[in-house]
Design a protein around this motif. Sequence first.
Motif, PDB file in Angstrom:
ATOM      1  N   CYS A 175      30.999  43.652  78.717  1.00  0.00           N
ATOM      2  CA  CYS A 175      31.443  42.415  79.365  1.00  0.00           C
ATOM      3  C   CYS A 175      30.273  41.478  79.650  1.00  0.00           C
ATOM      4  O   CYS A 175      30.475  40.347  80.083  1.00  0.00           O
ATOM      5  N   THR A 179      31.529  36.606  74.806  1.00  0.00           N
ATOM      6  CA  THR A 179      32.961  36.529  74.488  1.00  0.00           C
ATOM      7  C   THR A 179      33.720  37.718  75.073  1.00  0.00           C
ATOM      8  O   THR A 179      34.895  37.598  75.421  1.00  0.00           O
ATOM      9  N   GLU A 183      36.993  37.417  77.612  1.00  0.00           N
ATOM     10  CA  GLU A 183      38.221  38.220  77.495  1.00  0.00           C
ATOM     11  C   GLU A 183      38.493  38.944  78.803  1.00  0.00           C
ATOM     12  O   GLU A 183      39.619  38.984  79.298  1.00  0.00           O
ATOM     13  N   SER A 184      37.433  39.533  79.356  1.00  0.00           N
ATOM     14  CA  SER A 184      37.568  40.289  80.600  1.00  0.00           C
ATOM     15  C   SER A 184      38.010  39.369  81.736  1.00  0.00           C
ATOM     16  O   SER A 184      38.868  39.727  82.544  1.00  0.00           O
ATOM     17  N   GLU A 186      39.780  36.831  81.490  1.00  0.00           N
ATOM     18  CA  GLU A 186      41.192  36.491  81.298  1.00  0.00           C
ATOM     19  C   GLU A 186      42.124  37.660  81.630  1.00  0.00           C
ATOM     20  O   GLU A 186      43.334  37.572  81.460  1.00  0.00           O
ATOM     21  N   LYS A 188      41.801  40.915  80.348  1.00  0.00           N
ATOM     22  CA  LYS A 188      42.032  41.794  79.200  1.00  0.00           C
ATOM     23  C   LYS A 188      40.918  42.826  79.071  1.00  0.00           C
ATOM     24  O   LYS A 188      39.954  42.806  79.824  1.00  0.00           O
ATOM     25  N   ARG A 193      34.971  38.553  70.920  1.00  0.00           N
ATOM     26  CA  ARG A 193      35.731  37.799  69.918  1.00  0.00           C
ATOM     27  C   ARG A 193      34.823  37.476  68.734  1.00  0.00           C
ATOM     28  O   ARG A 193      33.629  37.222  68.926  1.00  0.00           O
TER      29      ARG A 193
END
Lengths: 437, 157
Positions: A175, A179, A183-184, A186, A188, A193
């Motif tokens: 993390c 990217t 994602e984290s 958000e 997820k 990415r």
Amino acid sequence: MSHETYLLSRIERGDSHTLAGYEAQGGYAAFKKILSEGTPPKDVTEVVKESGLRGRGGAGFPTGLKWSFMPDQERDSRTRYMAVNADESEPGTCKDRVLMERDPHGLLEGCLIAAWAMSLHGVYIYVRGEYRLSYRRLDEAIQEARAAGLIGKNIQGTDFSCEIHMHKGAGAYICGEETGLMESLEGKRGHPRPKPPFPAGFGLWGQPTTVNNVESIFNVPFILERGADWFKAMGSEKSSGNFLCCISGHVEKPGVYEVALGTPASTILNEYAGGVWHGHNLRAWIPGGSSTGFLRPEVIDTPMDHDSLKEVGSMFGTGSMIILDQTASVVHSALVLMDFYEHESCGQCSQCREGTQWLAQVFQRIHDGQGRMEDIDLLSDISNGMAPGKTICALADAAAIPTHSVIRNFRDELVEYVQAGGHTAVSKKRALPMETV
Amino acid sequence: MVLTDALKAEFTELASHYPERRAALIPALHRCQEELGGWLSPEIIEAMAEWFEMEPVEVFSVASFYPMFFLRPVGKHIVSVCRNISCDLRGSQELLDRVCQVTGAKAGANSEDGRFYVEHVECQGSCANAPMMVVDGIYHGDLCPEKAEQILGGLDR
């Protein structure tokens, strides 16, 4: 070794983490000046560009240039974000924590100036979950700054508005990759990415986003207040300013020291950290966090900056030095790192998922005295299959680089392990208490 | 329903910081773990899925990605010993051995009396104070096995 310091200049005061302590030391002056003078945002970015500030999170990318990648607001009216990468987790690195715990308003002021420069709608500070004190101090600082009209709507009575939000991570090294971080954030799994698209075009929730390290942003108010020339006068030609050097491992005084970029690693080791502990000799060193590889003592005079470390086949990374003394085994430390990369691979790319596992297995075999001579070539083959540029993110590279470094710089030790069926010189070392820095 | 009204109110507040509710999931899972018994039970996962309007398997998938979330019951006190390079160089293995001996728990498991959960963890960002461990979220640095034993001895039953 006397030189100007600024990054750690405020933390001596007991209340350095409060608004009162920050303002008493000139805090928020740079931001207020920009705000009251209405400095054109592009000019702010230009100063940061001109200063030569390079990102302090690992890649060393020029911060001002990164900011300039954010699309022009007049042509792209989407919501724009910044994510501050406070997921400090590169082994050997413990610098951003010092800034967040002791001088959180310094980071917030940097965020506000960045928000002005890039017309951001919101800033998220992604703090790794384990950093509870960093989170609390920043959270309290945001509340204080909000109450003082420095964060929120119509800041200081102008039409400039900016929200700064805290976000708590939950472990996972990956993390810290920009990217993966998005994602984290958000909600997820932290799966990086593929790029492109780059964050400036498609970032958080598909909106333009810039991701910057804590220390990078922390430098910004100083640069705006004192000027690009002041900043450029410190450090080396292509790496301006000071940096926070964490030095750990077998040294007398491990710690986080503020050092000018370009300072020889030997100066940091000997004059700041008191030298290799117990008067021992240096066996190996890592210049910039675990991913930058093991170097030989012969190159300990290398200046700590991006270009000089590249010349000796390494990287500046996070600027965090790890020192191994004569009793240490490079093979053992490499195994520790490979276990780490295996554990932290997110598993998306086969090269990384399988490769980190294989590297750990082969290092384990050599370490346990079961190695074969061809295992050395095998390590090399596996690493070449993983990097460079063969996977979505750089975690595979981060495992391949130290592996290559062991083969290149400490082949003698690998051979010794294989021939002797293990390493005889390694003694179990007892941990000694040391000063808290 | 396992989620209290107070927790749900907190989730609403958390979610207000993001354009999409789902972004609050990880911070909200932290709150569940803190308030609802120290681990994320299948019941909690289901309840969170309902609140976040997700499938339970999606919530599980996220929770299982992050080392700080426990998907099985853990002991009353959580002891995390860093095993990464800077700590390893200064004796983290001896530290872990002593922690296991004192608590009666193996790394990655609970002690039989349920009082401790011991784990080795990756770099916690306290390398200048190596070796270190985290006990119930509190950092302890500059350790030696004796000092670690003292810290564990001072914990409540």
